[in-house]
Design a protein around this motif. Structure first.
Motif, PDB file in Angstrom:
ATOM      1  N   GLY A  91       3.069   3.644 -11.314  1.00  0.00           N
ATOM      2  CA  GLY A  91       3.211   2.403 -12.054  1.00  0.00           C
ATOM      3  C   GLY A  91       2.616   2.577 -13.443  1.00  0.00           C
ATOM      4  N   GLU A  92       2.623   1.517 -14.216  1.00  0.00           N
ATOM      5  CA  GLU A  92       2.079   1.610 -15.575  1.00  0.00           C
ATOM      6  C   GLU A  92       0.576   1.853 -15.576  1.00  0.00           C
ATOM      7  N   LYS A  93      -0.130   1.314 -14.574  1.00  0.00           N
ATOM      8  CA  LYS A  93      -1.586   1.391 -14.591  1.00  0.00           C
ATOM      9  C   LYS A  93      -2.179   2.178 -13.435  1.00  0.00           C
ATOM     10  N   GLU A  94      -1.361   2.542 -12.470  1.00  0.00           N
ATOM     11  CA  GLU A  94      -1.918   3.271 -11.336  1.00  0.00           C
ATOM     12  C   GLU A  94      -0.900   4.230 -10.741  1.00  0.00           C
ATOM     13  N   LEU A  95      -1.427   5.240 -10.088  1.00  0.00           N
ATOM     14  CA  LEU A  95      -0.577   6.224  -9.419  1.00  0.00           C
ATOM     15  C   LEU A  95       0.005   5.633  -8.140  1.00  0.00           C
ATOM     16  N   ASP A  96       1.100   6.198  -7.697  1.00  0.00           N
ATOM     17  CA  ASP A  96       1.620   5.890  -6.375  1.00  0.00           C
ATOM     18  C   ASP A  96       0.559   6.345  -5.368  1.00  0.00           C
ATOM     19  N   PRO A  97       0.397   5.657  -4.234  1.00  0.00           N
ATOM     20  CA  PRO A  97      -0.602   6.071  -3.244  1.00  0.00           C
ATOM     21  C   PRO A  97      -0.472   7.530  -2.809  1.00  0.00           C
ATOM     22  N   VAL A  98       0.734   8.053  -2.756  1.00  0.00           N
ATOM     23  CA  VAL A  98       0.908   9.456  -2.384  1.00  0.00           C
ATOM     24  C   VAL A  98       0.299  10.351  -3.463  1.00  0.00           C
ATOM     25  N   GLY A 127      10.432   5.835   4.732  1.00  0.00           N
ATOM     26  CA  GLY A 127      11.251   5.671   5.934  1.00  0.00           C
ATOM     27  C   GLY A 127      10.455   5.628   7.220  1.00  0.00           C
ATOM     28  N   ASN A 128       9.229   6.138   7.191  1.00  0.00           N
ATOM     29  CA  ASN A 128       8.418   6.245   8.399  1.00  0.00           C
ATOM     30  C   ASN A 128       6.940   6.116   8.012  1.00  0.00           C
ATOM     31  N   PRO A 129       6.395   4.902   8.051  1.00  0.00           N
ATOM     32  CA  PRO A 129       5.016   4.705   7.608  1.00  0.00           C
ATOM     33  C   PRO A 129       3.957   5.319   8.528  1.00  0.00           C
ATOM     34  N   SER A 130       4.349   5.704   9.735  1.00  0.00           N
ATOM     35  CA  SER A 130       3.396   6.307  10.682  1.00  0.00           C
ATOM     36  C   SER A 130       3.961   7.619  11.223  1.00  0.00           C
ATOM     37  N   PRO A 131       4.081   8.636  10.368  1.00  0.00           N
ATOM     38  CA  PRO A 131       4.721   9.879  10.811  1.00  0.00           C
ATOM     39  C   PRO A 131       3.827  10.685  11.746  1.00  0.00           C
ATOM     40  N   SER A 132       4.466  11.315  12.719  1.00  0.00           N
ATOM     41  CA  SER A 132       3.771  12.250  13.599  1.00  0.00           C
ATOM     42  C   SER A 132       3.632  13.582  12.868  1.00  0.00           C
ATOM     43  N   ASP A 133       2.867  14.491  13.440  1.00  0.00           N
ATOM     44  CA  ASP A 133       2.758  15.825  12.845  1.00  0.00           C
ATOM     45  C   ASP A 133       4.125  16.496  12.757  1.00  0.00           C
ATOM     46  N   ASP A 134       4.952  16.299  13.777  1.00  0.00           N
ATOM     47  CA  ASP A 134       6.302  16.867  13.744  1.00  0.00           C
ATOM     48  C   ASP A 134       7.136  16.262  12.607  1.00  0.00           C
ATOM     49  N   ASP A 135       6.978  14.956  12.384  1.00  0.00           N
ATOM     50  CA  ASP A 135       7.702  14.299  11.294  1.00  0.00           C
ATOM     51  C   ASP A 135       7.274  14.871   9.937  1.00  0.00           C
ATOM     52  N   ARG A 158      -1.484  12.554   5.525  1.00  0.00           N
ATOM     53  CA  ARG A 158      -2.108  11.645   6.503  1.00  0.00           C
ATOM     54  C   ARG A 158      -2.875  10.533   5.790  1.00  0.00           C
ATOM     55  N   SER A 159      -3.592  10.889   4.738  1.00  0.00           N
ATOM     56  CA  SER A 159      -4.349   9.897   3.973  1.00  0.00           C
ATOM     57  C   SER A 159      -3.409   8.879   3.304  1.00  0.00           C
ATOM     58  N   ALA A 160      -2.316   9.367   2.747  1.00  0.00           N
ATOM     59  CA  ALA A 160      -1.341   8.472   2.106  1.00  0.00           C
ATOM     60  C   ALA A 160      -0.711   7.543   3.129  1.00  0.00           C
ATOM     61  N   ALA A 161      -0.395   8.052   4.312  1.00  0.00           N
ATOM     62  CA  ALA A 161       0.191   7.212   5.358  1.00  0.00           C
ATOM     63  C   ALA A 161      -0.807   6.133   5.770  1.00  0.00           C
ATOM     64  N   GLU A 162      -2.049   6.506   5.948  1.00  0.00           N
ATOM     65  CA  GLU A 162      -3.082   5.528   6.328  1.00  0.00           C
ATOM     66  C   GLU A 162      -3.272   4.486   5.227  1.00  0.00           C
ATOM     67  N   ARG A 163      -3.338   4.926   3.994  1.00  0.00           N
ATOM     68  CA  ARG A 163      -3.527   4.008   2.875  1.00  0.00           C
ATOM     69  C   ARG A 163      -2.365   3.022   2.781  1.00  0.00           C
ATOM     70  N   ARG A 164      -1.171   3.512   2.934  1.00  0.00           N
ATOM     71  CA  ARG A 164      -0.003   2.619   2.839  1.00  0.00           C
ATOM     72  C   ARG A 164       0.022   1.618   3.985  1.00  0.00           C
ATOM     73  N   ARG A 165      -0.392   2.063   5.175  1.00  0.00           N
ATOM     74  CA  ARG A 165      -0.424   1.141   6.326  1.00  0.00           C
ATOM     75  C   ARG A 165      -1.466   0.038   6.126  1.00  0.00           C
ATOM     76  N   THR A 166      -2.594   0.379   5.540  1.00  0.00           N
ATOM     77  CA  THR A 166      -3.669  -0.599   5.403  1.00  0.00           C
ATOM     78  C   THR A 166      -3.514  -1.495   4.172  1.00  0.00           C
ATOM     79  N   THR A 167      -2.650  -1.136   3.235  1.00  0.00           N
ATOM     80  CA  THR A 167      -2.479  -1.958   2.032  1.00  0.00           C
ATOM     81  C   THR A 167      -1.177  -2.755   2.033  1.00  0.00           C
TER      82      THR A 167
END
Length: 168
Positions: A91-98, A127-135, A158-167
């Protein structure tokens, strides 16, 4: 859509598409790859030129939300489509969570593969906010890193997936 069979090799056609949420109209020869349009014509150098045969993922972009090796895509195939490069994620003021998680978790070394990795992870998590290790493994199968050994990349995902789930 531009029909390359009806165009001579050097004849430019006006290509219209969206790059990073901005409309673009550009004269393009039919034999020009998307990678070359992004880097050479539009100055979007975050998309890296590396293997040029679709094996490393350094040139990964999103085309209508799907990861695509831009070295394998002809520009005319993107007529009317929406393309997102690494430059279009923040975004203009912040990075994407990934992007932020790759920084925080050290998901880079030399950084050459990082933009392609981040784009692939963005598509995965969209497409998959909670990916498995295989995903995760499947989503990153087209991206090579020659420096990190992938541990920090996996932590970043894993950190990006967790952050996106909690925000969200």
């Amino acid at each position: 859509m531009i029909d390359p069979a009806k165009t001579t090799r050097n004849e430019n056609r006006t290509l219209q598409f969206e790059i990073n949420s901005r409309p673009v109209s550009l004269p393009v020869p039919p034999a020009k790859r998307l990678l070359d349009v992004l880097r050479d014509d539009l100055g979007l150098t975050g998309t890296k030129r590396s293997c040029e045969i679709g094996r490393c993922g350094a040139c990964m972009v999103l085309v209508d939300g799907k990861p695509v090796n831009s070295c394998l895509a002809m520009a005319y195939q993107c007529e009317g489509k929406s393309i997102t490069t690494i430059e279009g994620l923040a975004g203009e003021k912040e990075l994407d969570p990934v992007q932020q998680c790759f920084l925080e978790e050290g998901g880079y070394q030399c950084g050459y593969c990082t933009s392609g990795m981040i784009v692939s992870v963005k598509a995965l998590l969209d497409g998959n906010p909670s990916p498995s290790d295989d995903d995760i493994q499947e989503a990153l199968a087209g991206n090579l890193c020659r420096c990190t050994g992938y541990g920090s990349i996996w932590r970043s995902v894993r950190s990006a997936a967790e952050r996106r789930r909690t925000t969200t």
